[in-house]
Design a protein around this motif. Structure first.
Motif, mmCIF file in Angstrom:
data_model
loop_
_atom_site.group_PDB
_atom_site.id
_atom_site.type_symbol
_atom_site.label_atom_id
_atom_site.label_comp_id
_atom_site.label_asym_id
_atom_site.label_seq_id
_atom_site.Cartn_x
_atom_site.Cartn_y
_atom_site.Cartn_z
ATOM 1 N N ASN A 98 0.832 -1.194 0.000
ATOM 2 C CA ASN A 98 0.000 0.000 0.000
ATOM 3 C C ASN A 98 0.876 1.256 0.000
ATOM 4 N N VAL A 99 0.294 2.367 -0.369
ATOM 5 C CA VAL A 99 1.035 3.616 -0.534
ATOM 6 C C VAL A 99 1.686 4.056 0.771
ATOM 7 N N ARG A 100 0.981 3.892 1.869
ATOM 8 C CA ARG A 100 1.526 4.320 3.168
ATOM 9 C C ARG A 100 2.788 3.530 3.515
ATOM 10 N N THR A 101 2.759 2.218 3.292
ATOM 11 C CA THR A 101 3.942 1.384 3.555
ATOM 12 C C THR A 101 5.093 1.796 2.649
ATOM 13 N N LEU A 102 4.785 2.089 1.403
ATOM 14 C CA LEU A 102 5.812 2.515 0.451
ATOM 15 C C LEU A 102 6.448 3.830 0.889
ATOM 16 N N GLN A 103 5.617 4.766 1.318
ATOM 17 C CA GLN A 103 6.137 6.057 1.757
ATOM 18 C C GLN A 103 7.007 5.905 3.000
ATOM 19 N N LYS A 104 6.591 5.046 3.942
ATOM 20 C CA LYS A 104 7.363 4.826 5.157
ATOM 21 C C LYS A 104 8.700 4.173 4.836
ATOM 22 N N LEU A 105 8.722 3.289 3.835
ATOM 23 C CA LEU A 105 9.962 2.632 3.436
ATOM 24 C C LEU A 105 10.998 3.653 2.982
ATOM 25 N N PHE A 106 10.570 4.627 2.178
ATOM 26 C CA PHE A 106 11.505 5.644 1.709
ATOM 27 C C PHE A 106 11.864 6.621 2.820
ATOM 28 N N GLN A 107 10.919 6.905 3.706
ATOM 29 C CA GLN A 107 11.213 7.786 4.837
ATOM 30 C C GLN A 107 12.290 7.185 5.730
ATOM 31 N N GLN A 108 12.294 5.874 5.869
ATOM 32 C CA GLN A 108 13.303 5.198 6.671
ATOM 33 C C GLN A 108 14.696 5.348 6.059
ATOM 34 N N HIS A 109 14.732 5.666 4.771
ATOM 35 C CA HIS A 109 16.005 5.873 4.084
ATOM 36 C C HIS A 109 16.293 7.354 3.872
ATOM 37 N N GLY A 110 15.550 8.201 4.565
ATOM 38 C CA GLY A 110 15.846 9.626 4.561
ATOM 39 C C GLY A 110 15.380 10.397 3.358
ATOM 40 N N THR A 111 14.421 9.876 2.608
ATOM 41 C CA THR A 111 13.927 10.591 1.434
ATOM 42 C C THR A 111 12.473 10.205 1.206
ATOM 43 N N THR A 112 11.902 10.598 0.083
ATOM 44 C CA THR A 112 10.560 10.180 -0.321
ATOM 45 C C THR A 112 10.658 9.583 -1.721
ATOM 46 N N LEU A 113 9.663 8.797 -2.078
ATOM 47 C CA LEU A 113 9.684 8.198 -3.418
ATOM 48 C C LEU A 113 9.628 9.292 -4.480
ATOM 49 N N LYS A 114 8.809 10.318 -4.250
ATOM 50 C CA LYS A 114 8.696 11.400 -5.223
ATOM 51 C C LYS A 114 10.034 12.091 -5.437
ATOM 52 N N GLU A 115 10.769 12.332 -4.337
ATOM 53 C CA GLU A 115 12.076 12.967 -4.450
ATOM 54 C C GLU A 115 13.050 12.083 -5.215
ATOM 55 N N HIS A 116 13.034 10.791 -4.919
ATOM 56 C CA HIS A 116 13.947 9.885 -5.616
ATOM 57 C C HIS A 116 13.582 9.757 -7.086
ATOM 58 N N LEU A 117 12.301 9.730 -7.389
ATOM 59 C CA LEU A 117 11.860 9.656 -8.774
ATOM 60 C C LEU A 117 12.303 10.899 -9.544
ATOM 61 N N THR A 118 12.143 12.068 -8.924
ATOM 62 C CA THR A 118 12.586 13.311 -9.560
ATOM 63 C C THR A 118 14.088 13.290 -9.778
ATOM 64 N N TRP A 119 14.818 12.854 -8.766
ATOM 65 C CA TRP A 119 16.280 12.772 -8.880
ATOM 66 C C TRP A 119 16.695 11.829 -10.012
ATOM 67 N N SER A 120 16.019 10.685 -10.139
ATOM 68 C CA SER A 120 16.335 9.725 -11.197
ATOM 69 C C SER A 120 16.077 10.323 -12.577
ATOM 70 N N ARG A 121 14.980 11.055 -12.712
ATOM 71 C CA ARG A 121 14.676 11.703 -13.992
ATOM 72 C C ARG A 121 15.707 12.776 -14.322
ATOM 73 N N LEU A 122 16.141 13.514 -13.315
ATOM 74 C CA LEU A 122 17.168 14.537 -13.540
ATOM 75 C C LEU A 122 18.475 13.896 -13.970
ATOM 76 N N GLN A 123 18.839 12.777 -13.363
ATOM 77 C CA GLN A 123 20.059 12.076 -13.750
ATOM 78 C C GLN A 123 19.960 11.580 -15.187
ATOM 79 N N LEU A 124 18.793 11.091 -15.558
ATOM 80 C CA LEU A 124 18.583 10.610 -16.921
ATOM 81 C C LEU A 124 18.710 11.756 -17.916
ATOM 82 N N ALA A 125 18.128 12.899 -17.592
ATOM 83 C CA ALA A 125 18.216 14.072 -18.464
ATOM 84 C C ALA A 125 19.649 14.578 -18.557
#
Length: 222
Positions: A144-171
């Motif tokens: 579920n979305v809440r579990t997914l968000q907590k997983l990324f929070q435990q690693h000091g970020t959010t999925l949205k932030e990591h997704l944006t970072w990945s797209r920036l790296q690709l660009a």
């Protein structure tokens, strides 16, 4: 920085404000240096205390082994992004809350590690898709979305932030590739998963400290 004892063959994480000195005896030392621009979205490292983190940690061991395997190997942009995401994920995990192996349940840690790495690889492979977001990732990995968000929070970020970072790296990789010299910056941004060129330009400059056009010119790609 206070002195710290590190056993031979042991990986350690060192976070310093400006500069530091490393004293060691005879033998080989492998340093994995992380550029500052890679750490802008790694909030776990911002919160890490300055100094040396010692003690056995499987995440650091894997990070060093992974880094050694990449030495001297030319990688295509897509594969380089894939490897970079994995390295940053391991680093964020080691630096995050409960990052030391002794503070975590082995079974729970291994399960979370495996899921997190699986998601990071999925993002690296699919970040250019415009319909790829939090809900899609949750569905693909059957959580579920809440579990997914907590997983990324435990690693000091959010999925949205990591997704944006990945797209920036690709660009960034695409902009530095001479094969894309004939493409507009807006086209590259769109192919990397961005819908709005103004937002892309703002995020790119904030992350890398320069505009997409200036990076392209510096690399002779346009």
């Amino acid at each position: 920085m206070q002195p710290a004892d590190v056993e031979a063959g042991q990986a350690f994480l060192c976070v310093i404000a400006r500069e530091g000195e490393l004293h060691h005896g005879a033998g080989e030392v492998t340093l994995v240096l992380i550029p500052r621009q890679m750490l802008k979205l790694a909030d776990a490292l911002k919160a890490a205390p300055f100094g040396v983190t010692t003690g056995p940690d499987p995440a650091l061991d894997i990070l060093v082994a992974h880094a050694r395997s990449l030495l001297g190997r030319p990688l295509p942009p897509a594969l380089a992004l894939f490897c970079e995401s994995g390295l940053l994920g391991l680093l964020a995990f080691a630096a995050g809350p409960g990052g030391n192996a002794s503070a975590r349940s082995p079974d729970a840690r291994d399960a979370r590690d495996a899921l997190y790495q699986e998601i990071l690889l999925d993002i690296a492979a699919n970040c250019s898709r415009h319909d790829f977001g939090v809900s899609q990732v949750a569905q693909r990995h059957r959580i579920n979305v809440r579990t997914l968000q907590k997983l990324f929070q435990q690693h000091g970020t959010t999925l949205k932030e990591h997704l944006t970072w990945s797209r920036l790296q690709l660009a960034r990789s695409a902009l530095a590739d001479p094969a894309n010299a004939g493409k507009k910056v807006s086209d590259i941004a769109f192919e990397a998963g961005f819908n709005d060129i103004a937002t892309f330009n703002r995020l790119f400059r904030r992350t890398f400290g320069r505009t997409p056009s200036s990076l392209r010119q510096a690399n002779g790609a346009g």
